[in-house]
Design an enzyme around this catalytic site. Structure first.
Site, PDB file in Angstrom:
ATOM      1  N   SER A  63       0.574  -1.225   0.047  1.00  0.00           N
ATOM      2  CA  SER A  63       0.075   0.093   0.035  1.00  0.00           C
ATOM      3  C   SER A  63       0.888   1.392  -0.109  1.00  0.00           C
ATOM      4  CB  SER A  63      -0.741   0.022   1.169  1.00  0.00           C
ATOM      5  OG  SER A  63      -1.937  -0.754   0.974  1.00  0.00           O
ATOM      6  N   LYS A  66       0.360   3.466  -2.841  1.00  0.00           N
ATOM      7  CA  LYS A  66      -1.128   4.232  -2.848  1.00  0.00           C
ATOM      8  C   LYS A  66      -0.768   5.630  -2.801  1.00  0.00           C
ATOM      9  CE  LYS A  66      -3.624   0.107  -1.526  1.00  0.00           C
ATOM     10  NZ  LYS A  66      -4.327  -0.612  -0.507  1.00  0.00           N
ATOM     11  N   TYR A 188      -4.252  -3.421  -9.879  1.00  0.00           N
ATOM     12  CA  TYR A 188      -4.017  -3.080  -8.684  1.00  0.00           C
ATOM     13  C   TYR A 188      -3.024  -4.136  -7.989  1.00  0.00           C
ATOM     14  CZ  TYR A 188      -5.123  -3.056  -3.497  1.00  0.00           C
ATOM     15  OH  TYR A 188      -5.013  -2.856  -2.276  1.00  0.00           O
ATOM     16  N   TYR A 239      -3.612   3.195   7.994  1.00  0.00           N
ATOM     17  CA  TYR A 239      -4.844   2.148   8.238  1.00  0.00           C
ATOM     18  C   TYR A 239      -5.540   2.839   9.294  1.00  0.00           C
ATOM     19  CZ  TYR A 239      -1.866  -0.916   5.788  1.00  0.00           C
ATOM     20  OH  TYR A 239      -0.906  -1.497   4.732  1.00  0.00           O
ATOM     21  N   VAL A 257       1.406  -3.397   3.937  1.00  0.00           N
ATOM     22  CA  VAL A 257       1.542  -4.881   4.666  1.00  0.00           C
ATOM     23  C   VAL A 257       2.714  -5.530   4.271  1.00  0.00           C
ATOM     24  CG1 VAL A 257      -0.898  -4.829   4.998  1.00  0.00           C
ATOM     25  CG2 VAL A 257       0.020  -5.912   3.167  1.00  0.00           C
TER      26      VAL A 257
HETATM   27  N1  GLU Z   1      -2.007  -5.859  -1.604  1.00  0.00           N
HETATM   28  C1  GLU Z   1      -2.738  -5.796  -0.290  1.00  0.00           C
HETATM   29  C2  GLU Z   1      -4.070  -5.865  -0.353  1.00  0.00           C
HETATM   30  O1  GLU Z   1      -4.860  -5.488  -1.182  1.00  0.00           O
HETATM   31  C3  GLU Z   1      -2.390  -4.405   0.029  1.00  0.00           C
HETATM   32  C4  GLU Z   1      -2.756  -4.144   1.486  1.00  0.00           C
HETATM   33  C5  GLU Z   1      -1.910  -2.934   2.257  1.00  0.00           C
HETATM   34  O2  GLU Z   1      -0.734  -2.967   2.001  1.00  0.00           O
HETATM   35  O3  GLU Z   1      -2.600  -2.294   2.729  1.00  0.00           O
HETATM   36  O4  GLU Z   1      -4.752  -6.645   0.611  1.00  0.00           O
END
Ligand code: GLU
Length: 303
Positions: A63, A66, A188, A239, A257
């Site tokens: 993430s 993002k 994604y 988060y 994560v």
């Molecule tokens: N690829 C992970 C998912 O979609 C990313 C989650 C993350 O790093 O927050 O669950």
């Protein structure tokens, strides 16, 4: 201040904290990563790059990607983006389905999974190849032409991506996706599976510390857009523990994560830390601890 000695101290102190967390295993390819790895890098506005521990080892950025896709979409779409995604902390797990249903398919913010799927969808519409656009940007800004997708992680995500598929299908049912669900999910998963080192990520995010100016001096974002991305990172980037992260670290940050966390030191530089063992929210335990210690010892927070 001896920044190299400080990074070395933070790396040495990290082992204790990593032992308290757990490596993400809902994506099986991530479960194989050694929880004892730790890296930290600092890229400064003057062009210095320092690091300690495994700071040059590539890891799954997940993430953290993002923050970059938000920048690329905002640069092209401007305020129109906010009709399709909110910018409030979610207070819920990053892959929550229930919140999305209550809120009629408009994700609470661009950093939870549903919001990131909207970013991918917009980038597909605006730029064609979403993953290719993001990867090219990361290669240019990091100065590392080798930045690429880890195919094993991408395949593992796709094979276990039922929740993300559910989020995408639900948004499609609400009319909040412009491209086919399968295409959005494919881009994604590959975006999350990009592998980069702390050094790569710290350098690649310098535009966020530099009011939107890229490494070559060209402008990606206006000062105001850069401010807004940093603000969303501060309030939503870690988060449903963003409040605690702001309290402890006092910097805009984005975690993943895979155990990476990017933190922006406005007008000074960017820190990136990596330690794969996570807390219950999905943030790297030793990573948050190292950033907390960094800002406590340097006084370099935004507050
Ligand atoms: N690829 C992970 C998912 O979609 C990313 C989650 C993350 O790093 O927050 O669950």
């Amino acid at each position: 201040m001896d920044l190299q000695a400080l990074l070395d101290d933070l790396a040495a102190e990290s082992a204790l904290f990593a032992a308290q967390g757990r490596v993400a295993d809902y994506i099986p390819a991530l479960a194989a990563v050694d929880p004892a790895r730790f890296g930290i890098a600092l890229a400064t506005m003057e062009g210095r790059l320092l690091g300690s521990g495994d700071w040059q080892a590539p890891f799954s950025i997940q993430s953290v990607s993002k923050a970059f896709s938000l920048a690329l979409v905002l640069a092209r779409d401007g305020e129109a983006l906010w009709r399709r995604v909110g910018r409030e902390p979610s207070g819920n797990p990053f892959n929550s389905l229930v919140q999305l249903e209550y809120e009629k398919g408009i994700p609470r913010n661009p950093f939870i999974n549903a919001g990131a799927l909207v970013l991918v969808d917009r980038l597909l519409s605006l730029a064609g190849d979403a993953l290719g656009t993001l990867r090219a940007f990361l290669r240019e800004e990091s100065g590392n032409p080798e930045v690429d997708v880890d195919g094993e992680v991408a395949a593992s995500e796709a094979a276990h991506g039922h929740r993300n598929a559910a989020l995408a299908h639900f948004m499609a049912s609400c009319g909040n996706l412009e491209n086919p669900v399968e295409v959005v999910l494919d881009h994604y998963f590959r975006q999350c599976a990009l592998a980069m080192s702390c050094a790569d990520l710290a350098r690649a995010a310098l535009f966020l510390a530099n009011h939107g100016l890229r490494a070559d001096g060209s402008r990606l974002l206006t000062r105001s857009e850069s401010k807004r991305i940093n603000a969303v990172m501060l309030t939503c980037g870690t988060y449903d523990a963003a409040g605690d992260f702001a309290y402890r670290v006092g910097l805009p940050g984005k975690s993943g994560v895979g155990g990476g966390i990017l933190a922006v030191l406005p007008e000074r530089g960017v820190l990136c830390v990596w330690s794969p063992a996570l807390d219950a929210h999905g943030n790297s335990i030793a990573g948050v601890e190292a950033l907390d210690r960094f800002t406590t010892r340097t006084g370099w927070s935004v507050f």
